[in-house]
Design a protein around this motif. Structure first.
Motif, mmCIF file in Angstrom:
data_model
loop_
_atom_site.group_PDB
_atom_site.id
_atom_site.type_symbol
_atom_site.label_atom_id
_atom_site.label_comp_id
_atom_site.label_asym_id
_atom_site.label_seq_id
_atom_site.Cartn_x
_atom_site.Cartn_y
_atom_site.Cartn_z
ATOM 1 N N ARG A 12 0.726 -1.511 0.161
ATOM 2 C CA ARG A 12 -0.108 -0.193 -0.063
ATOM 3 C C ARG A 12 0.936 1.354 0.156
ATOM 4 O O ARG A 12 0.586 2.186 -0.579
ATOM 5 N N ALA A 92 -6.855 -1.667 -2.684
ATOM 6 C CA ALA A 92 -5.763 -2.073 -1.396
ATOM 7 C C ALA A 92 -6.385 -1.479 -0.210
ATOM 8 O O ALA A 92 -6.470 -1.760 1.077
ATOM 9 N N TRP A 93 -7.163 -0.363 -0.282
ATOM 10 C CA TRP A 93 -7.796 0.590 0.771
ATOM 11 C C TRP A 93 -9.310 0.292 0.842
ATOM 12 O O TRP A 93 -10.161 1.178 1.158
ATOM 13 N N SER A 107 -2.566 9.646 2.645
ATOM 14 C CA SER A 107 -3.423 8.803 1.638
ATOM 15 C C SER A 107 -4.812 9.332 1.589
ATOM 16 O O SER A 107 -5.266 9.552 0.291
#
Length: 218
Positions: A12, A92-93, A107
């Motif tokens: 990430r 990924a998130w 992020s």
């Protein structure tokens, strides 16, 4: 288990680093554009492969200052890769986006969860046509990629529609710029200025239309 968590975290972070690098390159294009425009236009394309830059490249191609196929070869794959990077970033998130968890500042700037969730609702209702048409608009296609990645949308459907939209919109911008480049070559620079204004206006109107959620009254 600890190794897996550490590995996922590293992946990430690598994705975020790649995305921030891409954002930085796009910002650098603004101050460098006057110096790159005439002699190093392909560098400008690599820094900011947008349809507006491709349009200007088409005008230069008409004047034989750069080859049209070089612009297409530099811009289109990069356009696609940028959005696909955001797709993987969204996947990924995905848990944080679904649960409305507060993301770290570094992020959350790249993945604004509120806007991504709204794009997910629009994407769910408008589907592949929305993905394709968004490539023609002044639209956050990276965020759309993140929305698709964090949803249950099939990756193959997204990639197919997005790649088709990137090729079609870039081809249209390059062709129009090439056609108008003849006027610029004859000293009618106002034609190019009018073309830029028209392209920006139409793209902005299309972006406003696309981001309206279905069923919402204007």
């Amino acid at each position: 288990m600890q190794i897996q968590v550490k590995s996922a975290r590293e992946i990430r972070n690598w994705l975020l680093g790649a995305a921030w690098l891409r954002v930085t390159a796009g910002l650098l294009a603004f101050p460098l554009a006057p110096f790159l425009y005439e002699r190093h236009f392909l560098v400008l394309v690599l820094l900011r492969p947008t349809n507006l830059v491709i349009f200007l490249g088409g005008a230069l191609a008409k004047q034989n200052q750069v080859q049209w196929w070089q612009i297409a070869a530099a811009a289109i794959p990069l356009q696609i890769l940028i959005v696909w990077l955001y797709y993987v970033l969204g996947k990924a998130w995905a848990d944080e986006i679904r649960s409305d968890s507060k993301l770290p500042l570094y992020s959350s700037r790249l993945i604004p969860t509120d806007r991504i969730r709204r794009l997910k609702r629009v994407l769910r209702k408008k589907g592949q046509v929305f993905i394709f048409v968004s490539r023609f608009a002044l639209f956050p296609t990276g965020l759309l990629g993140a929305a698709a990645g964090s949803s249950n949308l099939d990756a193959r459907r997204f990639f197919t529609a997005d790649a088709a939209g990137a090729v079609a919109s870039s081809g249209a911008a390059l062709t129009i710029g090439y056609l108008l480049g003849n006027a610029a070559f004859r000293g009618r620079g106002w034609v190019i200025a009018a073309g830029v204004a028209g392209l920006l206006s139409l793209s902005q109107l299309l972006a406003v239309y696309l981001e309206r959620e279905p069923g919402r009254q204007s």
